[in-house]
Enzyme design. Structure first.
Site, PDB file in Angstrom:
ATOM      1  N   GLY A   1       0.768  -1.111  -0.079  1.00  0.00           N
ATOM      2  CA  GLY A   1       0.254   0.019  -0.211  1.00  0.00           C
ATOM      3  C   GLY A   1       0.782   1.203   0.084  1.00  0.00           C
ATOM      4  O   GLY A   1       1.841   1.271   0.523  1.00  0.00           O
TER       5      GLY A   1
ATOM      6  N   GLN B   1       2.739   9.882   1.608  1.00  0.00           N
ATOM      7  CA  GLN B   1       4.277   9.373   1.300  1.00  0.00           C
ATOM      8  C   GLN B   1       4.977   9.683   0.014  1.00  0.00           C
ATOM      9  O   GLN B   1       6.136   9.221  -0.194  1.00  0.00           O
ATOM     10  CB  GLN B   1       4.221   7.762   1.413  1.00  0.00           C
ATOM     11  CG  GLN B   1       3.503   7.093   2.642  1.00  0.00           C
ATOM     12  CD  GLN B   1       3.532   5.818   2.721  1.00  0.00           C
ATOM     13  OE1 GLN B   1       2.531   5.175   2.266  1.00  0.00           O
ATOM     14  NE2 GLN B   1       4.543   4.976   3.359  1.00  0.00           N
TER      15      GLN B   1
ATOM     16  N   CYS C   1       6.467   0.272   7.338  1.00  0.00           N
ATOM     17  CA  CYS C   1       6.066   1.176   6.665  1.00  0.00           C
ATOM     18  C   CYS C   1       7.195   1.618   5.517  1.00  0.00           C
ATOM     19  O   CYS C   1       8.418   1.716   6.047  1.00  0.00           O
ATOM     20  CB  CYS C   1       5.561   2.502   7.609  1.00  0.00           C
ATOM     21  SG  CYS C   1       5.187   3.803   6.650  1.00  0.00           S
ATOM     22  N   LEU C   2       6.691   1.915   4.290  1.00  0.00           N
ATOM     23  CA  LEU C   2       7.911   2.393   3.525  1.00  0.00           C
ATOM     24  C   LEU C   2       8.735   3.518   3.968  1.00  0.00           C
ATOM     25  O   LEU C   2       9.865   3.897   3.595  1.00  0.00           O
ATOM     26  CB  LEU C   2       7.470   2.399   1.876  1.00  0.00           C
ATOM     27  CG  LEU C   2       6.850   1.370   1.440  1.00  0.00           C
ATOM     28  CD1 LEU C   2       6.170   1.743   0.018  1.00  0.00           C
ATOM     29  CD2 LEU C   2       7.924   0.186   1.138  1.00  0.00           C
TER      30      LEU C   2
ATOM     31  N   HIS D   1      -3.894   1.019   8.001  1.00  0.00           N
ATOM     32  CA  HIS D   1      -2.394   1.648   8.108  1.00  0.00           C
ATOM     33  C   HIS D   1      -2.464   2.736   7.214  1.00  0.00           C
ATOM     34  O   HIS D   1      -1.863   3.826   7.339  1.00  0.00           O
ATOM     35  CB  HIS D   1      -1.490   0.506   7.706  1.00  0.00           C
ATOM     36  CG  HIS D   1       0.051   0.967   7.722  1.00  0.00           C
ATOM     37  ND1 HIS D   1       0.908   0.705   8.404  1.00  0.00           N
ATOM     38  CD2 HIS D   1       0.522   1.830   6.833  1.00  0.00           C
ATOM     39  CE1 HIS D   1       2.100   1.282   8.040  1.00  0.00           C
ATOM     40  NE2 HIS D   1       1.608   1.912   7.077  1.00  0.00           N
ATOM     41  N   GLU D   2      -2.853   2.593   5.858  1.00  0.00           N
ATOM     42  CA  GLU D   2      -2.962   3.546   4.933  1.00  0.00           C
ATOM     43  C   GLU D   2      -3.887   4.702   5.100  1.00  0.00           C
ATOM     44  O   GLU D   2      -3.335   5.925   4.927  1.00  0.00           O
ATOM     45  CB  GLU D   2      -3.076   3.066   3.366  1.00  0.00           C
ATOM     46  CG  GLU D   2      -2.204   1.746   2.958  1.00  0.00           C
ATOM     47  CD  GLU D   2      -0.764   2.412   3.040  1.00  0.00           C
ATOM     48  OE1 GLU D   2      -0.456   3.425   2.684  1.00  0.00           O
ATOM     49  OE2 GLU D   2       0.069   1.298   3.103  1.00  0.00           O
TER      50      GLU D   2
ATOM     51  N   HIS E   1      -2.124   7.176   7.325  1.00  0.00           N
ATOM     52  CA  HIS E   1      -1.354   8.184   6.485  1.00  0.00           C
ATOM     53  C   HIS E   1      -2.196   9.471   6.297  1.00  0.00           C
ATOM     54  O   HIS E   1      -1.700  10.511   6.254  1.00  0.00           O
ATOM     55  CB  HIS E   1      -0.900   7.345   5.428  1.00  0.00           C
ATOM     56  CG  HIS E   1       0.598   6.563   5.820  1.00  0.00           C
ATOM     57  ND1 HIS E   1       1.662   7.265   6.229  1.00  0.00           N
ATOM     58  CD2 HIS E   1       0.736   5.422   5.427  1.00  0.00           C
ATOM     59  CE1 HIS E   1       2.555   6.435   6.437  1.00  0.00           C
ATOM     60  NE2 HIS E   1       2.041   5.177   5.968  1.00  0.00           N
TER      61      HIS E   1
HETATM   62 ZN   LIG Z   1       2.960   3.368   5.900  1.00  0.00          ZN
END
Ligand SMILES: [Zn+2]
Length: 192
Positions: free
Chosen positions: A45, A50, A106-107, A148-149, A152
């Site tokens: 995701g 991000q 998380c990226l 999670h997304e 963000h």
């Molecule tokens: Zn993340």
């Protein structure tokens, strides 16, 4: 086009993101770029903050997780189906079910993984990529990725849920990430 992923420490990750309209400039291209960026970094995701845009847009594709299931995972998540979806202007309507822990990453926060507890079920209202309104319910790992997304676009990160002691333990790692002292095999942008 692969876009750089914003690293922890950048203020865009702490903004509550804004709704967009169908007239948002080059939306189709932006979504295509987000898919490309997500697959390139082996993410499941990615949310617009991000990639340095404080807008309510995120994409998920859980195929990688479901395909990677071993026998035990298959028993644990028997109904898990790969889900690929674009979420625009999303609002979580309801979270319910039991609280369960899952090891999240998380990226934007590379090399930090922690068990995070969330509720198992989510009902969410959003526009799809054609700006058609949808209201859907998700469970299990798909719900987890969505939560999670979704965080963000609300300016939240999974590490916010950690108890004080755990936060203290990863403090140095987080400082290193903010300072750009981290090696990943995808492009990142730092707040330096
Ligand atoms: Zn993340």
């Amino acid at each position: 086009m692969i876009l750089p992923i914003v690293a922890y420490g950048h203020p865009v990750l702490r903004k509550v993101a804004e709704d967009i309209t169908p007239e948002y400039p080059e939306l189709k291209k932006l979504i295509a770029d987000m898919w490309e960026t997500m697959y390139h970094s082996n993410g499941v995701g990615v949310a617009a903050p991000q990639i340095n845009k404080a807008i309510r847009l995120f994409v998920i594709d859980t195929e990688q997780i479901v395909e990677g299931f071993d026998e035990e995972d298959k028993r644990e998540y028997p109904n898990e189906k790969p889900t690929k979806q674009v979420f625009i202007n999303a609002r979580i309507v309801e979270e319910s079910g039991k609280s369960w822990a899952y090891n999240e990453g998380c990226l934007s926060i590379p090399k930090v993984r922690e068990d995070i507890s969330r509720l198992s079920h989510v009902r969410i209202r959003f526009m799809d990529e054609n700006f058609v309104e949808q209201e859907k319910e998700f469970d299990g790992i798909t719900a987890r990725v969505i939560q999670h997304e979704y965080d963000h676009i609300e300016g939240k990160l999974f590490i916010d849920y950690l108890p004080m002691l755990k936060k203290r333990l990863i403090k140095k790692k987080l400082e290193d990430i903010s300072a750009g002292k981290v090696r990943v095999d995808y492009k990142m942008t730092f707040n330096r």
